[in-house]
Design a protein around this motif. Sequence first.
Motif, PDB file in Angstrom:
ATOM      1  N   GLY A   1       3.731  59.537  -5.732  1.00 22.70           N
ATOM      2  CA  GLY A   1       4.458  58.993  -6.875  1.00 22.70           C
ATOM      3  C   GLY A   1       4.296  59.849  -8.116  1.00 22.70           C
ATOM      4  O   GLY A   1       3.207  59.940  -8.681  1.00 22.70           O
TER       5      GLY A   1
ATOM      6  N   GLY B   1       4.743  58.073 -14.412  1.00 24.22           N
ATOM      7  CA  GLY B   1       3.686  58.222 -15.409  1.00 24.22           C
ATOM      8  C   GLY B   1       2.311  57.951 -14.823  1.00 24.22           C
ATOM      9  O   GLY B   1       1.355  58.695 -15.091  1.00 24.22           O
TER      10      GLY B   1
ATOM     11  N   LEU C   1       2.999  64.063  -4.977  1.00 28.44           N
ATOM     12  CA  LEU C   1       4.229  64.098  -4.177  1.00 28.44           C
ATOM     13  C   LEU C   1       5.224  63.087  -4.729  1.00 28.44           C
ATOM     14  O   LEU C   1       4.912  61.898  -4.848  1.00 28.44           O
TER      15      LEU C   1
ATOM     16  N   ASN D   1      10.523  53.830 -12.425  1.00 27.92           N
ATOM     17  CA  ASN D   1      10.499  52.894 -13.557  1.00 27.92           C
ATOM     18  C   ASN D   1      10.052  53.569 -14.854  1.00 27.92           C
ATOM     19  O   ASN D   1      10.395  53.107 -15.947  1.00 27.92           O
TER      20      ASN D   1
ATOM     21  N   THR E   1      11.822  50.180 -21.214  1.00 30.61           N
ATOM     22  CA  THR E   1      12.225  50.029 -22.607  1.00 30.61           C
ATOM     23  C   THR E   1      11.062  50.324 -23.553  1.00 30.61           C
ATOM     24  O   THR E   1      11.118  49.980 -24.727  1.00 30.61           O
TER      25      THR E   1
ATOM     26  N   THR F   1       9.845  65.344  -2.393  1.00 24.85           N
ATOM     27  CA  THR F   1       8.861  65.328  -1.309  1.00 24.85           C
ATOM     28  C   THR F   1       8.422  63.883  -1.079  1.00 24.85           C
ATOM     29  O   THR F   1       7.727  63.294  -1.920  1.00 24.85           O
ATOM     30  N   GLU F   2       8.848  63.342   0.041  1.00 25.74           N
ATOM     31  CA  GLU F   2       8.637  61.907   0.286  1.00 25.74           C
ATOM     32  C   GLU F   2       7.528  61.683   1.310  1.00 25.74           C
ATOM     33  O   GLU F   2       7.522  62.323   2.372  1.00 25.74           O
TER      34      GLU F   2
ATOM     35  N   ALA G   1       0.866  55.296  -6.154  1.00 30.29           N
ATOM     36  CA  ALA G   1       1.288  54.875  -7.496  1.00 30.29           C
ATOM     37  C   ALA G   1       2.813  54.876  -7.495  1.00 30.29           C
ATOM     38  O   ALA G   1       3.450  55.694  -8.149  1.00 30.29           O
TER      39      ALA G   1
ATOM     40  N   GLN H   1      16.685  44.731 -15.408  1.00 26.75           N
ATOM     41  CA  GLN H   1      17.781  45.505 -16.002  1.00 26.75           C
ATOM     42  C   GLN H   1      17.568  45.723 -17.505  1.00 26.75           C
ATOM     43  O   GLN H   1      16.851  44.962 -18.152  1.00 26.75           O
TER      44      GLN H   1
ATOM     45  N   TYR I   1      15.015  40.917 -25.526  1.00 22.99           N
ATOM     46  CA  TYR I   1      14.220  41.667 -26.493  1.00 22.99           C
ATOM     47  C   TYR I   1      15.013  42.874 -26.948  1.00 22.99           C
ATOM     48  O   TYR I   1      15.935  43.321 -26.252  1.00 22.99           O
TER      49      TYR I   1
ATOM     50  N   GLY J   1       5.037  45.531 -12.329  1.00 24.23           N
ATOM     51  CA  GLY J   1       6.148  44.657 -12.715  1.00 24.23           C
ATOM     52  C   GLY J   1       6.946  45.144 -13.893  1.00 24.23           C
ATOM     53  O   GLY J   1       7.511  46.244 -13.898  1.00 24.23           O
ATOM     54  N   THR J   2       6.960  44.311 -14.929  1.00 25.14           N
ATOM     55  CA  THR J   2       7.753  44.600 -16.128  1.00 25.14           C
ATOM     56  C   THR J   2       6.868  45.130 -17.256  1.00 25.14           C
ATOM     57  O   THR J   2       7.317  45.242 -18.382  1.00 25.14           O
TER      58      THR J   2
ATOM     59  N   PHE K   1       4.432  50.339 -18.334  1.00 27.94           N
ATOM     60  CA  PHE K   1       4.569  51.593 -19.095  1.00 27.94           C
ATOM     61  C   PHE K   1       3.424  51.743 -20.091  1.00 27.94           C
ATOM     62  O   PHE K   1       2.789  52.793 -20.190  1.00 27.94           O
TER      63      PHE K   1
HETATM   64  P1  FAD Z   1       7.323  54.797 -11.329  1.00 28.12           P
HETATM   65  O1  FAD Z   1       7.660  55.417 -12.627  1.00 28.12           O
HETATM   66  O2  FAD Z   1       8.344  53.916 -10.696  1.00 28.12           O
HETATM   67  O3  FAD Z   1       6.915  55.965 -10.376  1.00 28.12           O
HETATM   68  C1  FAD Z   1       6.758  55.789  -8.997  1.00 28.12           C
HETATM   69  C2  FAD Z   1       7.338  57.002  -8.331  1.00 28.12           C
HETATM   70  O4  FAD Z   1       7.005  56.965  -6.953  1.00 28.12           O
HETATM   71  C3  FAD Z   1       8.852  57.059  -8.403  1.00 28.12           C
HETATM   72  O5  FAD Z   1       9.238  58.197  -9.142  1.00 28.12           O
HETATM   73  C4  FAD Z   1       9.282  57.112  -6.947  1.00 28.12           C
HETATM   74  O6  FAD Z   1      10.381  57.963  -6.730  1.00 28.12           O
HETATM   75  C5  FAD Z   1       8.031  57.622  -6.256  1.00 28.12           C
HETATM   76  N1  FAD Z   1       7.929  57.261  -4.838  1.00 28.12           N
HETATM   77  C6  FAD Z   1       8.176  56.079  -4.270  1.00 28.12           C
HETATM   78  N2  FAD Z   1       7.965  56.119  -2.953  1.00 28.12           N
HETATM   79  C7  FAD Z   1       7.565  57.385  -2.663  1.00 28.12           C
HETATM   80  C8  FAD Z   1       7.213  58.062  -1.474  1.00 28.12           C
HETATM   81  N3  FAD Z   1       7.236  57.435  -0.298  1.00 28.12           N
HETATM   82  N4  FAD Z   1       6.868  59.365  -1.550  1.00 28.12           N
HETATM   83  C9  FAD Z   1       6.842  60.019  -2.734  1.00 28.12           C
HETATM   84  N5  FAD Z   1       7.177  59.419  -3.904  1.00 28.12           N
HETATM   85  C10 FAD Z   1       7.525  58.121  -3.877  1.00 28.12           C
HETATM   86  N6  FAD Z   1       6.633  48.324 -19.143  1.00 28.12           N
HETATM   87  C11 FAD Z   1       6.119  48.271 -20.400  1.00 28.12           C
HETATM   88  O7  FAD Z   1       4.910  48.377 -20.574  1.00 28.12           O
HETATM   89  N7  FAD Z   1       6.934  48.110 -21.481  1.00 28.12           N
HETATM   90  C12 FAD Z   1       8.265  47.940 -21.359  1.00 28.12           C
HETATM   91  O8  FAD Z   1       8.988  47.802 -22.375  1.00 28.12           O
HETATM   92  C13 FAD Z   1       8.823  47.951 -20.064  1.00 28.12           C
HETATM   93  N8  FAD Z   1      10.154  47.782 -19.897  1.00 28.12           N
HETATM   94  C14 FAD Z   1      10.698  47.872 -18.659  1.00 28.12           C
HETATM   95  C15 FAD Z   1      12.086  47.799 -18.548  1.00 28.12           C
HETATM   96  C16 FAD Z   1      12.692  48.011 -17.310  1.00 28.12           C
HETATM   97  C17 FAD Z   1      14.192  47.924 -17.214  1.00 28.12           C
HETATM   98  C18 FAD Z   1      11.881  48.289 -16.175  1.00 28.12           C
HETATM   99  C19 FAD Z   1      12.516  48.513 -14.839  1.00 28.12           C
HETATM  100  C20 FAD Z   1      10.488  48.328 -16.278  1.00 28.12           C
HETATM  101  C21 FAD Z   1       9.891  48.136 -17.527  1.00 28.12           C
HETATM  102  N9  FAD Z   1       8.509  48.234 -17.695  1.00 28.12           N
HETATM  103  C22 FAD Z   1       7.962  48.171 -18.958  1.00 28.12           C
HETATM  104  C23 FAD Z   1       7.626  48.467 -16.532  1.00 28.12           C
HETATM  105  C24 FAD Z   1       7.298  49.945 -16.394  1.00 28.12           C
HETATM  106  O9  FAD Z   1       8.487  50.714 -16.428  1.00 28.12           O
HETATM  107  C25 FAD Z   1       6.595  50.244 -15.067  1.00 28.12           C
HETATM  108  O10 FAD Z   1       5.594  49.293 -14.816  1.00 28.12           O
HETATM  109  C26 FAD Z   1       5.944  51.633 -15.095  1.00 28.12           C
HETATM  110  O11 FAD Z   1       6.877  52.580 -15.549  1.00 28.12           O
HETATM  111  C27 FAD Z   1       5.444  51.995 -13.703  1.00 28.12           C
HETATM  112  O12 FAD Z   1       5.099  53.365 -13.698  1.00 28.12           O
HETATM  113  P2  FAD Z   1       4.690  54.065 -12.337  1.00 28.12           P
HETATM  114  O13 FAD Z   1       4.351  55.462 -12.634  1.00 28.12           O
HETATM  115  O14 FAD Z   1       3.660  53.208 -11.673  1.00 28.12           O
HETATM  116  O15 FAD Z   1       5.972  53.918 -11.416  1.00 28.12           O
END
Ligand code: FAD
Length: 413
Positions: free
Chosen positions: A36, A39, A60, A69, A74, A203-204, A233, A257, A280, A362-363, A366
């Motif tokens: 993943g 961030g 990866l 996400n 937002t 790269t999956e 992650a 959304q 919001y 979840g939501t 970030f």
């Molecule tokens: P992601 O950014 O989703 O990264 C995971 C990555 O894993 C992806 O890029 C995906 O392509 C990759 N991946 C998946 N499967 C595989 C695989 N098999 N092999 C390799 N790679 C893979 N949070 C807040 O704190 N404040 C907010 O205002 C807020 N607003 C939001 C609004 C929306 C519309 C959404 C959808 C979410 C919001 N969130 C908010 C939540 C926040 O965006 C996420 O919780 C956070 O970005 C998660 O980060 P991450 O790095 O864990 O996941």
Amino acid sequence: MPYRLIKFAFSKQHPEAAFFRQPAQIRDSYDAVIIGGGGHGLAAAYYLARDHGITNVAVLERGYLGGGNTGRNTTIIRSNYLTPEGVAFYDASVKIWENLSQELDLNLFYSNRGHFTLAHTESAMRTMRWRAEVNKQMGVKSEVLGPDDIQQACPQIDLSCAGHAPILGALYHAPGSVARHDGVAWGYGRAASQMGVEIFQNTEVTGLDIRGGRIHGVQTNRGNIKTGKVLSAVAGFTPRITQMAGIRTPIVIHPLQACVTEPMKPWLNTILVSGSLHVYVSQSSRGELVMGAALDPYELHSTRSTLDFVEGLSSHILDMFPFLSGIKVVRQWAGMADMTPDFAPIMGRTPVAGFYLDAGWGTWGFKATPISGKTMAETMARDQEPELIDAFRLSRFREFELTGEKGAAAVGH
Ligand code: FAD
Ligand code: PYC
């Protein structure tokens, strides 16, 4: 167009350094593999290298960095949570955010705005008082304000909300901020890469090599990799990876959304959230209103957008700000929110030795990016969670020790 730019475009030499190293070949083995490139995964890679000297790491990413996400959210950053464990955790993140642009040497447009959670009912006011008290106890700046203070901070708001749901007060949280979401992924990615971490896009991970209760490697669409430590992650893709690991979690995926309007002159200096109206809004540095609402009410592994969403959201935003009726929504999108029953994340070791989980964001994930990266890196390096994330262990669900954040995690739950 400036002559220098044209010359640069036609030149065979493009001296600008790539943002991060992209080795052509994936090696056969690494000390750690992170699934993943959002961030969270990139922050974990950065802190593994910076704090623990573990640099033989591959990140990866099935698509492009920040394309999950991280690049769809937002960007609300705050620590006004409900449980002491949640407040301590998110406050530690806010403290890192405050100097992150300097640390990563990249302008993340971190902008401190103040955050209002509007209350339209007596029971909502009670939750705001509760949160304010917990926050103050933990040294976090939150207080309950009345309608006059809200009107002063945001003169454009109709406090009666078209008579549907008059605003009685709000939880005001001075540290509430916004930042540039994709910059965070790129900043952590570049800094990790400068310390030796290798990042592979497109790269999956397609399978996990688990034998004798321990992780031995991952399978990918570009071959197999041996490693003794794997971090998942992957947010909205978590059920697919935990299924590969044979691990059960209570995570379910719901679309979330959001949308933006055309740019306007700056008029909204704060972040406003209404739990009762389920919406919001904040204004970006480009002048767009960034708006969102509650989760879609059904499970779905999809990032499709709906007309229902913009209709419902617009009508509630107009209850608060009737003067926006002529403003156009120019873009909408969705992410896949990995929801837990208690609205708190799942972080740490798992029943598979060497396989670590950073999920259930979840939501709300970030804002947690810096501290989740730091604490997951520590967990991986020491094979032991720091106390700060103990409340988020996977085993809490079978121990009936939930960390109930439903009243504070986001809007409209
Ligand atoms: P992601 O950014 O989703 O990264 C995971 C990555 O894993 C992806 O890029 C995906 O392509 C990759 N991946 C998946 N499967 C595989 C695989 N098999 N092999 C390799 N790679 C893979 N949070 C807040 O704190 N404040 C907010 O205002 C807020 N607003 C939001 C609004 C929306 C519309 C959404 C959808 C979410 C919001 N969130 C908010 C939540 C926040 O965006 C996420 O919780 C956070 O970005 C998660 O980060 P991450 O790095 O864990 O996941
Ligand atoms: O975590 O503050 C938050 C949030 C607001 C909207 C979506 N998430």
